[in-house]
Write an enzyme that holds these catalytic residues in place. Structure first.
Site, mmCIF file in Angstrom:
data_model
loop_
_atom_site.group_PDB
_atom_site.id
_atom_site.type_symbol
_atom_site.label_atom_id
_atom_site.label_comp_id
_atom_site.label_asym_id
_atom_site.label_seq_id
_atom_site.Cartn_x
_atom_site.Cartn_y
_atom_site.Cartn_z
ATOM 1 N N CYS A 2 0.842 -1.187 0.000
ATOM 2 C CA CYS A 2 0.000 0.000 0.000
ATOM 3 C C CYS A 2 0.886 1.250 0.000
ATOM 4 O O CYS A 2 1.910 1.304 0.672
ATOM 5 C CB CYS A 2 -0.935 0.106 1.199
ATOM 6 S SG CYS A 2 -2.105 -1.245 1.289
ATOM 7 N N ARG A 26 3.824 -0.052 -4.865
ATOM 8 C CA ARG A 26 3.631 -0.640 -3.532
ATOM 9 C C ARG A 26 2.324 -1.422 -3.428
ATOM 10 O O ARG A 26 2.045 -2.057 -2.416
ATOM 11 C CB ARG A 26 3.622 0.470 -2.481
ATOM 12 C CG ARG A 26 4.900 1.270 -2.460
ATOM 13 C CD ARG A 26 4.810 2.375 -1.431
ATOM 14 N NE ARG A 26 4.741 1.827 -0.102
ATOM 15 C CZ ARG A 26 5.781 1.535 0.652
ATOM 16 N NH1 ARG A 26 6.996 1.748 0.197
ATOM 17 N NH2 ARG A 26 5.629 1.041 1.858
ATOM 18 N N TRP A 74 -2.776 -2.619 -1.669
ATOM 19 C CA TRP A 74 -2.478 -4.039 -1.820
ATOM 20 C C TRP A 74 -3.384 -4.714 -0.797
ATOM 21 O O TRP A 74 -3.173 -4.600 0.403
ATOM 22 C CB TRP A 74 -1.010 -4.320 -1.528
ATOM 23 C CG TRP A 74 -0.607 -5.729 -1.828
ATOM 24 C CD1 TRP A 74 -0.238 -6.241 -3.045
ATOM 25 C CD2 TRP A 74 -0.509 -6.824 -0.894
ATOM 26 N NE1 TRP A 74 0.067 -7.575 -2.927
ATOM 27 C CE2 TRP A 74 -0.086 -7.957 -1.621
ATOM 28 C CE3 TRP A 74 -0.732 -6.954 0.464
ATOM 29 C CZ2 TRP A 74 0.118 -9.197 -1.029
ATOM 30 C CZ3 TRP A 74 -0.539 -8.196 1.055
ATOM 31 C CH2 TRP A 74 -0.114 -9.299 0.308
ATOM 32 N N ASN A 100 -1.839 1.780 5.727
ATOM 33 C CA ASN A 100 -0.981 0.698 5.242
ATOM 34 C C ASN A 100 -0.620 -0.129 6.463
ATOM 35 O O ASN A 100 -0.182 0.427 7.465
ATOM 36 C CB ASN A 100 0.278 1.320 4.601
ATOM 37 C CG ASN A 100 1.369 0.308 4.345
ATOM 38 O OD1 ASN A 100 1.113 -0.883 4.229
ATOM 39 N ND2 ASN A 100 2.601 0.781 4.252
ATOM 40 N N GLY A 101 -0.828 -1.453 6.394
ATOM 41 C CA GLY A 101 -0.520 -2.314 7.535
ATOM 42 C C GLY A 101 -1.715 -3.191 7.857
ATOM 43 O O GLY A 101 -2.633 -3.326 7.038
ATOM 44 N N GLU A 477 17.140 -17.529 -8.473
ATOM 45 C CA GLU A 477 16.730 -16.162 -8.794
ATOM 46 C C GLU A 477 16.110 -16.092 -10.194
ATOM 47 O O GLU A 477 15.109 -15.399 -10.411
ATOM 48 C CB GLU A 477 17.946 -15.227 -8.674
ATOM 49 C CG GLU A 477 17.731 -13.792 -9.097
ATOM 50 C CD GLU A 477 16.611 -13.060 -8.342
ATOM 51 O OE1 GLU A 477 16.126 -13.564 -7.321
ATOM 52 O OE2 GLU A 477 16.213 -11.985 -8.820
ATOM 53 N N LYS A 481 12.329 -14.773 -10.924
ATOM 54 C CA LYS A 481 12.037 -13.672 -11.853
ATOM 55 C C LYS A 481 10.978 -14.096 -12.852
ATOM 56 O O LYS A 481 10.030 -13.377 -13.130
ATOM 57 C CB LYS A 481 13.343 -13.310 -12.563
ATOM 58 C CG LYS A 481 13.650 -11.910 -12.768
ATOM 59 C CD LYS A 481 14.121 -11.068 -11.626
ATOM 60 C CE LYS A 481 13.352 -11.100 -10.367
ATOM 61 N NZ LYS A 481 14.009 -10.459 -9.255
ATOM 62 N N GLU A 484 7.443 -14.525 -11.156
ATOM 63 C CA GLU A 484 6.735 -13.336 -10.665
ATOM 64 C C GLU A 484 6.226 -12.431 -11.774
ATOM 65 O O GLU A 484 5.182 -11.806 -11.622
ATOM 66 C CB GLU A 484 7.542 -12.559 -9.619
ATOM 67 C CG GLU A 484 8.688 -11.743 -10.108
ATOM 68 C CD GLU A 484 9.352 -10.940 -8.993
ATOM 69 O OE1 GLU A 484 8.681 -10.414 -8.099
ATOM 70 O OE2 GLU A 484 10.593 -10.837 -9.030
ATOM 71 N N HIS A 500 17.224 -36.672 -7.791
ATOM 72 C CA HIS A 500 16.599 -37.085 -6.527
ATOM 73 C C HIS A 500 15.104 -36.779 -6.500
ATOM 74 O O HIS A 500 14.511 -36.750 -5.430
ATOM 75 C CB HIS A 500 17.318 -36.428 -5.344
ATOM 76 C CG HIS A 500 18.757 -36.830 -5.260
ATOM 77 N ND1 HIS A 500 19.156 -38.079 -4.839
ATOM 78 C CD2 HIS A 500 19.885 -36.160 -5.614
ATOM 79 C CE1 HIS A 500 20.483 -38.163 -4.906
ATOM 80 N NE2 HIS A 500 20.942 -37.008 -5.377
ATOM 81 N N LYS A 599 5.845 -4.083 -4.161
ATOM 82 C CA LYS A 599 7.295 -3.928 -4.081
ATOM 83 C C LYS A 599 7.818 -4.048 -2.656
ATOM 84 O O LYS A 599 8.843 -4.652 -2.414
ATOM 85 C CB LYS A 599 7.645 -2.550 -4.653
ATOM 86 C CG LYS A 599 9.107 -2.231 -4.671
ATOM 87 C CD LYS A 599 9.744 -2.844 -5.871
ATOM 88 C CE LYS A 599 11.233 -2.606 -5.931
ATOM 89 N NZ LYS A 599 11.889 -3.619 -6.770
HETATM 90 O O1 M6R Z 1 12.946 -4.950 -0.197
HETATM 91 P P1 M6R Z 1 13.467 -6.345 0.010
HETATM 92 O O2 M6R Z 1 14.751 -6.582 -0.667
HETATM 93 O O3 M6R Z 1 13.530 -6.722 1.455
HETATM 94 O O4 M6R Z 1 12.383 -7.284 -0.663
HETATM 95 C C1 M6R Z 1 12.470 -8.672 -0.567
HETATM 96 C C2 M6R Z 1 11.563 -9.353 -1.538
HETATM 97 O O5 M6R Z 1 10.225 -8.995 -1.288
HETATM 98 C C3 M6R Z 1 11.888 -8.996 -2.986
HETATM 99 O O6 M6R Z 1 13.209 -9.273 -3.296
HETATM 100 C C4 M6R Z 1 10.955 -9.771 -3.953
HETATM 101 O O7 M6R Z 1 11.245 -11.124 -3.906
HETATM 102 C C5 M6R Z 1 11.105 -9.190 -5.363
HETATM 103 N N1 M6R Z 1 9.825 -8.887 -5.910
HETATM 104 C C6 M6R Z 1 11.776 -10.112 -6.292
HETATM 105 O O8 M6R Z 1 11.896 -9.583 -7.571
#
Ligand code: M6R
Length: 604
Positions: A2, A26, A74, A100-101, A477, A481, A484, A500, A599
């Site tokens: 948010c 956000r 969000w 937010n929260g 990673e 990517k 997501e 395995h 984010k």
């Molecule tokens: O702000 P942060 O680095 O703590 O965020 C951690 C994760 O939420 C963040 O890396 C998330 O996995 C990304 N969307 C990945 O692209």
């Protein structure tokens, strides 16, 4: 999660929408604004993104307002719809609240307020705040908000506007971020600095339990006891242009192209000849020399950067390093002593689980070093020391340039600690300094080639990412990517683990993305690739140019220049980011704001 934005002072409805737009990453389930006009409260809120709200408001954008608050959501409590969108209001329809929260005791409070006669219209936890402020308001808005937040359990950043109170808006924070600033004519408050940097550079971050009263020319900060607090400013030197797309189709692509610059900025002032110097750590020389354990805590992409750090450091010297996802670490019975350093990695510096992990470490008497991108973020204020990655604002939800910057700062940190412990690796430092140019050549020359490969795989529903050693976290990673931003099932595995269990998944419809660069594990990777080929899987390999051992056994290749083995994760990182980007773009998806994500993950 948010975004909250608000200002007081002469402005327009469009100013409010423009500020909100910069926080959209956000959360983007719904967007709304509130302002007062001729003594009445006006609230406009709609499901969907800020641009949809802008369209709804098109005939009113130029309207002059004196104060307003805005929110991009969000969803946590209640589905994304117009009713659940913020701002939420009270029975008198004079009070608007953005939040937010998570208010953990909202259900009890709601029942109490209903019993007192308050009528609720949404499913949100936020609406209780509006009714509580209504209940406590007797002309003093600050006092009403102060009393309202006393009743709340959980986390919040809230903004409150009252149509009868013309000259102030109130904000309050517990665990969810808020930053305030004033240019002398207008005062602002927001979830982070991005909407503020076009007007102000010196900002103040609210601490937990504090409230802010904004008036047009200034702001005041109060403790929950109403005591006035001295202002403490942070200077933000982010470039405003960094938060714009600059001709790229998406922020994600722009941010990948910024990676060479990010590496170079992370290096600036931190290497001298073959040595590393971190002014930020100068007081810790003896402590670092005597360390016998490193704990690394982080989430998502930042966690993967932490894993790469472990491999890199262990290559320099055997060492006890534990890397753990924050949402697990914080609930464990962990060991911390005065020879342990906990490194918390977070782009945003606001990730709730990472913050709770460091609070746990600190409660056990341990020291915390933050690696973050956001100056003044909660993590950097609570950690003992911070190393900034200086990547500039990262707008796309998918972390790209911050990941590359984190890796570089972590490499430098590893070399720094190692050198304090008597290690010497001038050749590594030298090669790190060459990396910006190598990355620049790689990204500019490979983007269209990677796009061609990605276009062949746009239609596949499942992907297996594999690597070994320092390139195993790159596989995790790469898979993160892809899933997501393209909503494709992608799993990352150590290549040696395939047999395995996961190999059972493979067939001609389940391609394998294999990191098979020319390093000491290449032969093992080739064996694993052949095992997947024997199950009819198509294999896309990331390999070192000229390496026909690998290219001859795979279907498609992405070529990297010949490099020292420890540099490959940087280029592999960019290659997988570009691959995911082009798969998602080939499907015409909302790359910068993928569904269900936000984010900055400020809920637990
Ligand atoms: O702000 P942060 O680095 O703590 O965020 C951690 C994760 O939420 C963040 O890396 C998330 O996995 C990304 N969307 C990945 O692209």
């Amino acid at each position: 999660m948010c975004g909250i934005y608000g200002f007081i002072g002469d402005g327009t409805v469009e100013d409010l929408v423009n500020g909100l737009k910069k926080l959209e990453y956000r959360g983007y389930d719904s967007a709304g604004i509130a302002f007062a006009k001729n003594g009445s409260l006006i609230i406009e809120k709609h499901t969907g993104k800020v641009d949809q709200l802008r369209e709804f408001l098109s005939s009113n954008l130029e309207k002059r307002i004196h104060a307003g608050i805005a929110h991009t959501r969000w969803a946590t409590h209640g589905v994304p719809n117009d009713l659940n969108a913020h701002p939420q209001s009270d029975c008198t329809h004079k009070i608007a609240v953005v939040h937010n929260g998570i208010i953990e005791n909202f259900s009890t409070l709601r029942s109490q307020l209903q019993a007192e006669g308050h009528k609720f219209v949404s499913q949100t936890d936020t609406e209780v705040v509006a009714h509580l402020v209504e209940k406590y308001f007797n002309g003093d808005l600050l006092e009403a908000v102060r009393r309202a937040v006393e009743d709340l359990n959980g986390t919040y950043a809230i903004g409150v506007l009252h149509s009868d109170v013309k000259n102030e808006i109130i904000f309050a924070r517990r665990k969810s971020p808020l930053v305030v600033a004033s240019d002398g004519k207008r005062s602002f408050c927001a979830s982070d600095v991005t909407p503020l940097i076009s007007s102000v550079r010196d900002v103040m971050f609210l601490e937990d339990g504090q409230l802010a009263r904004l008036t047009a020319g200034d702001f005041e900060i109060f403790e929950s006891t109403s005591k006035n607090v001295d202002k403490k400013f942070h200077h933000i030197d982010w470039n405003e242009k960094d938060a714009e797309k600059g001709g790229f189709k998406h922020f994600m692509l722009k941010e990948i192209y910024e990676e060479p610059r990010v590496i170079s900025d992370a290096l600036t002032g931190r290497t001298y000849g073959g040595r590393i110097a971190f002014d930020e750590l100068s007081e810790w020389k003896d402590y670092l020399k005597n360390l016998n354990k490193l704990n690394v805590v982080a989430c998502g992409t930042s966690y993967h950067a932490g894993l790469i750090f472990k491999y890199f450091f262990e290559n320099l010297r055997p060492f006890n390093i534990e890397v753990e996802v924050s949402s697990e670490y914080r609930y464990r019975n962990v060991f911390v002593d005065d020879k342990t350093l906990t490194i918390a990695i977070s782009q945003s510096g606001e990730t709730a689980d990472t913050l709770e992990s460091i609070r746990l470490v600190k409660s056990l008497g341990g020291k915390v070093l933050a690696i973050s991108n956001v100056v003044g973020s909660t993590l950097t204020r609570e950690a003992d020391k911070t190393l900034y990655i200086n990547a500039g604002p990262e707008i796309s939800v998918a972390s790209t340039k911050a990941y590359i910057g984190q890796m570089m700062v972590l490499y430098l940190l590893a070399l720094h600690i190692d050198s304090i412990m008597d290690g010497k690796h001038p050749e590594i430092v030298k090669s790190l300094n060459k990396l910006p140019e190598i990355m620049d050549n790689f990204i500019t020359s490979s983007n269209s080639k990677i796009k061609k490969v990605a276009n062949k795989y746009v239609g596949y529903a499942n992907f297996m990412y594999v690597g070994r050693g320092i390139n195993f976290p790159s596989a995790l990673e790469g898979a993160l990517k892809l899933k997501e931003i393209s909503y494709t099932n992608a799993v990352g595995y150590q290549a040696g683990e395939l047999k395995h269990g996961p190999i059972a998944l493979l067939d001609e419809k389940f391609p394998v993305m294999a990191v098979a660069v020319s390093d000491e594990l290449k032969e093992k990777m080739i064996s694993n690739i052949l095992e997947t080929k024997a199950r009819n899987a198509h294999v896309v390999a990331i390999l070192t140019e000229g390496d026909s051992d690998v290219s001859s056994v795979v279907n498609d290749s992405i070529h990297l220049p010949k490099l020292p083995h420890y540099l490959y994760p940087f280029l592999v990182g960019s290659a997988f980011q570009l691959f995911a980007y082009h798969v998602a773009d080939g499907r015409n998806l909302s790359i910068d704001m993928p569904r269900n994500l936000a984010k900055s993950v400020t809920v637990e």
